[in-house]
Motif scaffolding. Structure first.
Motif, PDB file in Angstrom:
ATOM      1  N   LEU A  80     -35.266  78.863  41.928  1.00  0.00           N
ATOM      2  CA  LEU A  80     -35.371  78.232  43.120  1.00  0.00           C
ATOM      3  C   LEU A  80     -34.947  79.153  44.317  1.00  0.00           C
ATOM      4  CD1 LEU A  80     -34.755  74.515  42.678  1.00  0.00           C
ATOM      5  CD2 LEU A  80     -36.913  75.339  42.839  1.00  0.00           C
ATOM      6  N   ALA A  81     -33.875  79.379  44.295  1.00  0.00           N
ATOM      7  CA  ALA A  81     -33.197  80.618  45.249  1.00  0.00           C
ATOM      8  C   ALA A  81     -33.649  81.881  45.283  1.00  0.00           C
ATOM      9  CB  ALA A  81     -31.464  80.598  44.898  1.00  0.00           C
ATOM     10  N   ASN A  82     -34.352  82.222  44.368  1.00  0.00           N
ATOM     11  CA  ASN A  82     -35.116  83.557  44.239  1.00  0.00           C
ATOM     12  C   ASN A  82     -36.390  83.470  44.576  1.00  0.00           C
ATOM     13  OD1 ASN A  82     -32.864  85.163  43.597  1.00  0.00           O
ATOM     14  ND2 ASN A  82     -32.979  84.636  41.270  1.00  0.00           N
ATOM     15  N   ASN A  83     -37.118  82.230  44.823  1.00  0.00           N
ATOM     16  CA  ASN A  83     -38.501  82.156  45.116  1.00  0.00           C
ATOM     17  C   ASN A  83     -38.550  82.233  46.724  1.00  0.00           C
ATOM     18  OD1 ASN A  83     -40.946  80.365  45.949  1.00  0.00           O
ATOM     19  ND2 ASN A  83     -41.267  80.836  43.667  1.00  0.00           N
ATOM     20  N   GLU A  84     -39.305  83.122  47.024  1.00  0.00           N
ATOM     21  CA  GLU A  84     -39.685  83.423  48.295  1.00  0.00           C
ATOM     22  C   GLU A  84     -40.340  82.312  49.262  1.00  0.00           C
ATOM     23  OE1 GLU A  84     -42.053  86.634  51.227  1.00  0.00           O
ATOM     24  OE2 GLU A  84     -41.435  87.400  49.297  1.00  0.00           O
ATOM     25  N   THR A  85     -41.284  81.571  48.626  1.00  0.00           N
ATOM     26  CA  THR A  85     -41.987  80.364  49.176  1.00  0.00           C
ATOM     27  C   THR A  85     -40.958  79.262  49.533  1.00  0.00           C
ATOM     28  OG1 THR A  85     -44.106  81.180  48.199  1.00  0.00           O
ATOM     29  CG2 THR A  85     -43.907  79.050  49.053  1.00  0.00           C
ATOM     30  N   ILE A  86     -40.208  78.885  48.232  1.00  0.00           N
ATOM     31  CA  ILE A  86     -39.385  77.938  48.494  1.00  0.00           C
ATOM     32  C   ILE A  86     -38.384  78.064  49.526  1.00  0.00           C
ATOM     33  CG2 ILE A  86     -37.746  76.615  47.245  1.00  0.00           C
ATOM     34  CD1 ILE A  86     -39.517  76.976  44.821  1.00  0.00           C
ATOM     35  N   GLN A  87     -37.683  79.391  49.642  1.00  0.00           N
ATOM     36  CA  GLN A  87     -36.741  79.742  50.674  1.00  0.00           C
ATOM     37  C   GLN A  87     -37.337  79.586  51.919  1.00  0.00           C
ATOM     38  OE1 GLN A  87     -33.496  79.639  49.770  1.00  0.00           O
ATOM     39  NE2 GLN A  87     -34.227  79.079  48.033  1.00  0.00           N
ATOM     40  N   HIS A  88     -38.468  80.119  52.167  1.00  0.00           N
ATOM     41  CA  HIS A  88     -39.194  80.082  53.357  1.00  0.00           C
ATOM     42  C   HIS A  88     -39.090  78.592  53.834  1.00  0.00           C
ATOM     43  CE1 HIS A  88     -41.444  81.408  56.703  1.00  0.00           C
ATOM     44  NE2 HIS A  88     -42.606  80.668  56.404  1.00  0.00           N
ATOM     45  N   HIS A  89     -39.850  77.556  53.069  1.00  0.00           N
ATOM     46  CA  HIS A  89     -39.882  76.295  53.395  1.00  0.00           C
ATOM     47  C   HIS A  89     -38.558  75.750  53.553  1.00  0.00           C
ATOM     48  CE1 HIS A  89     -40.358  71.970  52.435  1.00  0.00           C
ATOM     49  NE2 HIS A  89     -41.629  72.284  53.048  1.00  0.00           N
ATOM     50  N   ARG A  90     -37.605  75.854  52.893  1.00  0.00           N
ATOM     51  CA  ARG A  90     -36.357  75.208  53.035  1.00  0.00           C
ATOM     52  C   ARG A  90     -35.712  75.969  54.463  1.00  0.00           C
ATOM     53  NH1 ARG A  90     -32.994  75.800  47.112  1.00  0.00           N
ATOM     54  NH2 ARG A  90     -34.114  73.950  46.284  1.00  0.00           N
ATOM     55  N   ALA A  91     -35.713  77.176  54.798  1.00  0.00           N
ATOM     56  CA  ALA A  91     -35.435  77.315  55.929  1.00  0.00           C
ATOM     57  C   ALA A  91     -36.228  76.871  57.338  1.00  0.00           C
ATOM     58  CB  ALA A  91     -35.554  78.982  56.140  1.00  0.00           C
ATOM     59  N   ALA A  92     -37.406  76.611  57.153  1.00  0.00           N
ATOM     60  CA  ALA A  92     -38.416  76.117  57.999  1.00  0.00           C
ATOM     61  C   ALA A  92     -37.854  74.519  58.063  1.00  0.00           C
ATOM     62  CB  ALA A  92     -39.680  76.298  57.946  1.00  0.00           C
TER      63      ALA A  92
END
Length: 124
Positions: A80-92
């Protein structure tokens, strides 16, 4: 003008300002970025599958602790921490929460109580 009419008028004014507030939030860049990140996440089958697998493993671990499940969960957390889409969503999502907390603070100060908090209620 009667008291009832005055109250109705005040409530109408509050409703109008509330709608303007909602519109302002929806028009904000922060909200727009969150919605775009949310759409991107929903359209990323790999990210959605990873999230579903993580949630399922979490639920299994809550039902019965198992060292192997714990290791699986830790591995999924790393993915999860390495998934760009998930990280972008978490940041937003984090940015949107921060914006909403700031607006809550601005509203809370003049009314003298925390706006987005239950003030008790309930009968029992």
């Amino acid at each position: 003008m009667s008291n009832a009419d005055s109250l109705d008028s005040a409530e109408d004014a509050v409703e109008a300002k509330l709608q303007a507030f909602i519109d302002a939030i929806e028009d904000s860049e922060t909200y727009q970025q969150f919605m775009a990140a949310n759409e991107r996440l929903e359209n990323d089958a790999d990210a959605m599958a990873l999230l579903a697998e993580f949630q399922q493993t979490q639920q299994q671990l809550q039902q019965a602790f198992d060292q192997e499940l714990m290791a699986d969960l830790q591995e999924l957390q790393a993915e999860l921490a390495n998934n760009e889409t998930i990280q972008h969503h978490r940041a937003a999502e984090s940015d949107l929460i921060e914006l909403l907390q700031e607006t809550n603070d601005v509203i809370s100060e003049p009314i003298g109580m925390v706006f987005a908090q239950s003030s008790g209620g309930g009968c029992c």
